[in-house]
Design an enzyme around this catalytic site. Structure first.
Site, mmCIF file in Angstrom:
data_model
loop_
_atom_site.group_PDB
_atom_site.id
_atom_site.type_symbol
_atom_site.label_atom_id
_atom_site.label_comp_id
_atom_site.label_asym_id
_atom_site.label_seq_id
_atom_site.Cartn_x
_atom_site.Cartn_y
_atom_site.Cartn_z
ATOM 1 N N ARG A 37 -16.744 14.360 -35.246
ATOM 2 C CA ARG A 37 -17.824 13.705 -34.506
ATOM 3 C C ARG A 37 -18.551 12.731 -35.445
ATOM 4 O O ARG A 37 -19.165 13.159 -36.431
ATOM 5 C CB ARG A 37 -18.811 14.737 -33.965
ATOM 6 C CG ARG A 37 -18.201 15.770 -33.008
ATOM 7 C CD ARG A 37 -17.879 15.163 -31.655
ATOM 8 N NE ARG A 37 -17.109 16.071 -30.821
ATOM 9 C CZ ARG A 37 -17.645 16.960 -29.976
ATOM 10 N NH1 ARG A 37 -18.961 17.067 -29.881
ATOM 11 N NH2 ARG A 37 -16.866 17.734 -29.248
ATOM 12 N N GLU A 86 -21.306 11.340 -35.479
ATOM 13 C CA GLU A 86 -22.725 11.295 -35.115
ATOM 14 C C GLU A 86 -23.560 11.249 -36.386
ATOM 15 O O GLU A 86 -23.438 12.120 -37.247
ATOM 16 C CB GLU A 86 -23.096 12.530 -34.294
ATOM 17 C CG GLU A 86 -22.347 12.644 -32.974
ATOM 18 C CD GLU A 86 -22.660 13.947 -32.256
ATOM 19 O OE1 GLU A 86 -23.555 14.692 -32.725
ATOM 20 O OE2 GLU A 86 -22.008 14.230 -31.239
ATOM 21 N N ARG A 93 -28.169 21.629 -37.881
ATOM 22 C CA ARG A 93 -27.152 22.244 -37.020
ATOM 23 C C ARG A 93 -26.002 21.309 -36.663
ATOM 24 O O ARG A 93 -25.176 21.656 -35.825
ATOM 25 C CB ARG A 93 -27.800 22.792 -35.747
ATOM 26 C CG ARG A 93 -28.431 21.752 -34.833
ATOM 27 C CD ARG A 93 -28.951 22.414 -33.578
ATOM 28 N NE ARG A 93 -29.360 21.441 -32.577
ATOM 29 C CZ ARG A 93 -29.578 21.728 -31.301
ATOM 30 N NH1 ARG A 93 -29.414 22.963 -30.866
ATOM 31 N NH2 ARG A 93 -29.957 20.805 -30.459
ATOM 32 N N HIS A 94 -25.928 20.119 -37.274
ATOM 33 C CA HIS A 94 -24.857 19.177 -36.960
ATOM 34 C C HIS A 94 -23.935 18.958 -38.152
ATOM 35 O O HIS A 94 -24.385 18.851 -39.285
ATOM 36 C CB HIS A 94 -25.440 17.827 -36.523
ATOM 37 C CG HIS A 94 -25.989 17.820 -35.135
ATOM 38 N ND1 HIS A 94 -27.325 18.038 -34.868
ATOM 39 C CD2 HIS A 94 -25.379 17.641 -33.941
ATOM 40 C CE1 HIS A 94 -27.514 17.990 -33.554
ATOM 41 N NE2 HIS A 94 -26.352 17.741 -32.973
ATOM 42 N N GLU A 100 -27.427 25.984 -28.503
ATOM 43 C CA GLU A 100 -26.127 25.840 -27.849
ATOM 44 C C GLU A 100 -24.980 26.036 -28.830
ATOM 45 O O GLU A 100 -24.981 25.485 -29.922
ATOM 46 C CB GLU A 100 -26.048 24.452 -27.211
ATOM 47 C CG GLU A 100 -24.736 24.160 -26.525
ATOM 48 C CD GLU A 100 -23.970 23.046 -27.217
ATOM 49 O OE1 GLU A 100 -22.740 23.179 -27.325
ATOM 50 O OE2 GLU A 100 -24.596 22.074 -27.659
ATOM 51 N N SER A 119 -19.833 24.415 -24.929
ATOM 52 C CA SER A 119 -19.971 23.568 -23.754
ATOM 53 C C SER A 119 -18.679 23.652 -22.950
ATOM 54 O O SER A 119 -17.592 23.682 -23.526
ATOM 55 C CB SER A 119 -20.244 22.121 -24.173
ATOM 56 O OG SER A 119 -20.512 21.313 -23.047
ATOM 57 N N ARG A 134 -21.098 26.892 -35.872
ATOM 58 C CA ARG A 134 -22.393 27.127 -35.229
ATOM 59 C C ARG A 134 -22.527 28.571 -34.773
ATOM 60 O O ARG A 134 -23.618 29.146 -34.806
ATOM 61 C CB ARG A 134 -22.595 26.150 -34.066
ATOM 62 C CG ARG A 134 -24.052 26.076 -33.639
ATOM 63 C CD ARG A 134 -24.302 25.017 -32.595
ATOM 64 N NE ARG A 134 -24.329 23.670 -33.150
ATOM 65 C CZ ARG A 134 -24.743 22.601 -32.471
ATOM 66 N NH1 ARG A 134 -25.145 22.743 -31.218
ATOM 67 N NH2 ARG A 134 -24.747 21.413 -33.034
#
Length: 417
Positions: free
Chosen positions: A187, A189, A195-196, A339, A342, A391
């Site tokens: 990812r 991002e 948490r990423h 979370e 998903s 996670r």
């Protein structure tokens, strides 16, 4: 010391004094009963006959493992004493991650990580799933977003897979009705949060459904129950080592799936003074935490599922709610208000899928054409989920940063070691 060979004993002592901390040695000796108060093992002692240095460590190390093994509470309490313990920064630890992982708790975290993957596989194998291995170099984008890593592929640009999503679904079209994968996810991002990660391990599953996508939620719930129970029973030793340095309590969960629907979640947030507007926007981190606290108080669980997300915030492959297409047959799963997973029923109707792509402004390139064609040739309705392994480790163990749950983490500022 050997009274019959004092000179040999002196040579041995000099040699032992020359060894550096963290050196690797082979020792041959005799264990005998003893009463030794100054050592961690107090009922035996080792009489050394021979010692050989396999690998000698540098005299000056980045930090001491014993310092890396102290809890934050110990370090904080020592600051008011004459001999305060050093507080090791995250970057120092990660720059020398192999040293950091020698600390018992950090080493045990890696073993818990392994255990979660083992238990994930066990549960799904027992439910008739097949493990698959999908490409990580893809023509196009698996999540239809801009947050992808691109690379040259013999003169054309391809992407690193954001998930195995498209291939999981094509596996269903290949008469593999229940599949899972454990593999890397990328990812791009630029998120510098606790948490990423830019690369993590995905625990993905997909399955054909007969009547309703709740069938998938039940499989996922039972899989997580197997993981949670397995950790506390079969890996209790590793958990106790982690919890000596990083305190946490076991995750509380219900025997049957605890499923909230989106309207109930909006009502809970409004009751907690959050402005949710028209209720069609994604949740913020603060809202997720507040929702987790409310669910814990109301239902007595740290682990729950939130169903019926608004369609506008879900990917193109999500099946709309047939009764109200503002919402979708999709869900997220939470531990302690954050979370971890998903998922959704997927849109397996190629005509409807094309309409959704047009509505979202997504041009179906060559990568998506194969995906859509796989539905034109007949496919069972299906649903699935994607879980971030690090996670799960991070939240189950109550860690303060997901980087502690990754062996060699990748974030926007770190691509080594």
């Amino acid at each position: 010391k050997d009274k019959e060979d004092p000179e040999g004993s002196q040579k041995m002592i000099r040699y032992l004094k020359s060894l550096t901390v963290e050196s690797v040695v082979d020792i041959e000796g005799v264990l005998s009963e003893a009463d030794v108060r100054s050592c961690s093992v107090q009922d035996v002692e080792l009489s050394i006959n021979r010692i050989h240095t396999v690998s000698k460590a540098d005299a000056i190390l980045p930090f001491l493992v014993e310092d890396a093994a102290r809890s934050e509470e110990e370090v904080t309490a020592s600051q008011e004493t004459d001999r305060p313990f050093p507080r090791l920064g995250q970057e120092l630890r990660l720059d020398n991650r192999w040293m950091d992982l020698r600390a018992p708790a950090n080493n045990a975290i890696m073993r818990i990580q392994s255990a979660i993957c083992q238990l994930f596989r066990e549960s799904l194998y027992s439910s008739g799933f097949v493990e698959i291995h999908t490409p990580k170099l893809i023509d196009g984008e698996s999540e239809s977003g801009a947050d992808v890593f691109r690379t040259d592929y013999f003169g054309r640009t391809v992407s690193l897979a954001q998930s195995p999503q498209l291939y999981k679904q094509m596996a269903i079209s290949s008469d593999l009705p229940r599949v899972f994968e454990v593999g890397p996810v990328f990812r791009a991002e630029n998120s510098n949060t606790r948490r990423h990660l830019c690369e993590f391990t995905g625990l993905d599953l997909e399955m054909a459904i007969d009547d309703h996508y709740m069938e998938t939620l039940e499989v996922v719930h039972n899989m997580f129950k197997h993981i949670f129970n397995g950790l506390e029973t079969r890996f209790s030793k590793e958990l106790s080592v982690v919890r000596e340095q990083y305190h946490s309590e076991p995750v509380e969960f219900t025997d049957e799936p605890c499923v909230l629907h989106w309207p109930e979640a909006m009502d809970i947030l409004r009751e907690n003074d959050f402005d949710v507007g028209d209720g069609l926007n994604d949740l913020s981190g603060a809202q997720e935490l507040a929702l987790g606290a409310a669910v814990k108080e109301k239902y007595g669980t740290d682990f729950f599922m939130l169903d019926k997300y608004p369609s506008n915030i879900r990917p193109f492959y999500t099946m709309p709610d047939p009764e109200d297409d503002r919402f979708s047959n999709s869900y997220d799963i939470f531990i302690r208000g954050q979370e971890i997973c998903s998922g959704a029923q997927r849109c397996h109707d190629p005509d409807l899928l094309m309409k959704i792509l047009a509505k979202k402004g997504v041009e179906p390139g060559s990568g998506l054409k194969s995906y859509i064609n796989s539905f034109k040739h007949g496919v069972m309705p299906h649903a699935g989920a994607g879980i971030g392994m690090e996670r799960v480790v991070f939240l189950y163990l109550g860690l303060d940063n997901v980087r502690k749950a990754s062996m060699f983490p990748r974030d926007p500022n770190r691509c080594s070691p």
